[in-house]
Design a protein around this motif. Structure first.
Motif, PDB file in Angstrom:
ATOM      1  N   SER A   1       0.815  -1.221   0.000  1.00 42.94           N
ATOM      2  CA  SER A   1       0.000   0.000   0.000  1.00 42.94           C
ATOM      3  C   SER A   1       0.851   1.274   0.000  1.00 42.94           C
ATOM      4  O   SER A   1       0.306   2.364   0.156  1.00 42.94           O
TER       5      SER A   1
ATOM      6  N   ARG B   1      -2.163  -1.599  -3.931  1.00 44.76           N
ATOM      7  CA  ARG B   1      -3.609  -1.870  -3.908  1.00 44.76           C
ATOM      8  C   ARG B   1      -4.424  -0.579  -3.845  1.00 44.76           C
ATOM      9  O   ARG B   1      -5.610  -0.567  -4.174  1.00 44.76           O
TER      10      ARG B   1
ATOM     11  N   PHE C   1      -1.258 -22.435  10.565  1.00 43.83           N
ATOM     12  CA  PHE C   1       0.093 -22.626  11.090  1.00 43.83           C
ATOM     13  C   PHE C   1       0.807 -23.795  10.401  1.00 43.83           C
ATOM     14  O   PHE C   1       0.841 -23.865   9.183  1.00 43.83           O
TER      15      PHE C   1
END
Ligand code: NAP
Length: 415
Positions: free
Chosen positions: A235, A254, A351
């Protein structure tokens, strides 16, 4: 003489376990902004049981799961644990750490007092029926996250873990670097290697959301190490530069697009046309960065609601969107026509198992993956670092606090 509590960084003699410890603690009445939710308190040192290990924490990694724990949403972790029979009215978070084994319970194998270790984030019941029948422990009904669903995580001078959570600390790493790669690194490693046949192959284009974040910085390096071609979404320009330095082929900002969030209603033709234009422009930008007209074979997802429609759209025919989180929300839209006609896969991932934790540790120890520690703060700043993460104002990479380590950069201590 043994003291009942030691100051942070005032190391007790090896193996001497005090009654009490300093910890950064969340209580139900403080749920809300992470900066207030975490407070330093003195609490009893946890007692270890059969096949458990007490670790003297040198440094602890900061992760998004304890942003959720601090908020008390979407799960009130303290109440959830009490429903399962726990007595504690508090939460000691922290799902990764480096430290020194201080005591071992009965039946512990292959771990000894004095070992320098890194701790992995999940536990399960090794006697669970589904595991005995061959299921991956991460998919066992008994699996849970230490320092999030389970209490006595790494934001304390001592933590209690199962013996299989303990991995040898790579000697070349500082305490804070060793504390900061396991959760994001092993999660990313499983996302990119576990879900055959959708593992990264040499030349594969891979789209990585949040490339400068904790997961993203590890994913870029893992994809590169496997010969894939990572394209990162960011960003701002600094994050773009950071991702390129890590090995991203290029980046997409973005904020140049605005079609994010839930998809428009199919009956709203104008909104649908606008959405389609947005997602196609994003796809074209991906081709431009890649340098050829190929879609990502794997899309590395964790941003969730805002980005899933785009991920599913740009993912290649027969490709996979693999997701482990929902930072922007959980209620995501999928246009099922693209899922079946283009035979795409939307895969959840959570995970990592012990083998995957060992594999990422090996990559880090060999210097193929850098833990990317951008911030090392004093123990008392656990709340501030989680607040920065919640506000998406943290610097690129992973963050850690020094718990008992006296200063940044230390690789060991003399005891
Ligand atoms: P992080 O360091 O905060 O990185 C997340 C990145 O996502 C940010 O750097 C930001 O980058 C990007 N982002 C934020 N909001 C976004 C949005 N609306 N749309 C697109 N991108 C957005 O966090 P992390 O450690 O990488 O963790 C990310 C998520 O994965 C969290 O929700 C966490 O709970 C979850 N997670 C799950 C597991 C598991 O085992 N299930 C393990 C680790 C993490 P830009 O602003 O530059 O785009």
């Amino acid at each position: 003489m043994k003291k009942s509590i030691y100051a942070v960084g005032e190391h007790p003699p090896l193996g001497v376990v005090p009654e009490r410890m300093h910890a950064s603690v969340i209580r139900r009445e403080r749920y809300g902004a992470p900066v207030h939710a975490f407070q330093m308190e003195e609490l009893p040192v946890p007692r270890i049981g059969h096949r458990q290990v007490l670790v003297y924490v040198m440094a602890a990694g900061i992760n998004y799961n304890n942003v959720w724990a601090a908020l008390g949403k979407p799960v009130d972790v303290i109440s959830a644990r009490q429903k399962r029979g726990a007595a504690e009215e508090y939460h000691i978070g922290g799902s990764e750490a480096s430290g020194i084994v201080w005591a071992v319970g009965q039946g512990v194998v292959d771990v000894a007092v004095g070992d320098r270790v890194v701790i992995s984030s999940c536990r399960w019941d090794e006697h669970a029926r589904d595991i005995r029948l061959g299921r991956d422990p991460m998919a066992s009904e008994s699996q849970s996250v230490w320092g999030y669903e389970e209490n006595f995580g790494s934001f304390a001078q001592f933590t209690c873990v199962e013996d299989y959570q303990v991995h040898r600390k790579p000697a070349n790493l500082s305490w804070e670097a060793a504390a900061a790669y396991m959760l994001t690194g092993a999660t990313a490693y499983r996302q990119l290697t576990h879900w055959a046949p959708h593992v990264v192959r040499p030349g594969d284009p891979v789209l990585i959301w949040g490339g400068a974040g904790g997961l993203g910085c590890m994913a870029i390096q893992i994809v590169s190490a496997m010969g894939g071609r990572p394209v990162a979404v960011v960003s701002d320009d600094d994050k773009a530069e950071y991702c390129r330095r890590l090995g991203a082929l290029g980046t997409i900002n973005r904020l140049d697009f605005n079609h994010w969030g839930r998809m428009p209603d199919l009956d709203d033709a104008a909104a649908m046309t606008e959405w389609t234009a947005g997602v196609r422009a994003f796809g074209k930008q991906f081709w431009q960065v890649l340098g050829e007209r190929r879609n990502p074979r794997i899309v590395f997802e964790h941003s969730g609601e805002s980005t899933i429609p785009t991920s599913m759209y740009v993912c290649d025919i027969d490709g996979m969107v693999v997701i482990c989180g929902g930072t922007s929300g959980y209620m995501a839209d999928v246009d099922l026509r693209f899922l079946w006609m283009r035979q795409k896969r939307l895969q959840g991932s959570h995970f990592a198992n012990t083998q995957e934790c060992a594999a990422i540790t090996e990559l880090v120890a060999r210097g193929l993956v850098d833990p990317c520690v951008s911030t090392t703060a004093p123990f008392a700043q656990v709340g501030q670092l989680h607040q920065m993460m919640y506000d998406n104002e943290h610097p690129p990479g992973n963050m850690a606090v020094l718990v008992n380590a006296n200063e940044p950069g230390m690789r060991d201590i003399a005891l």
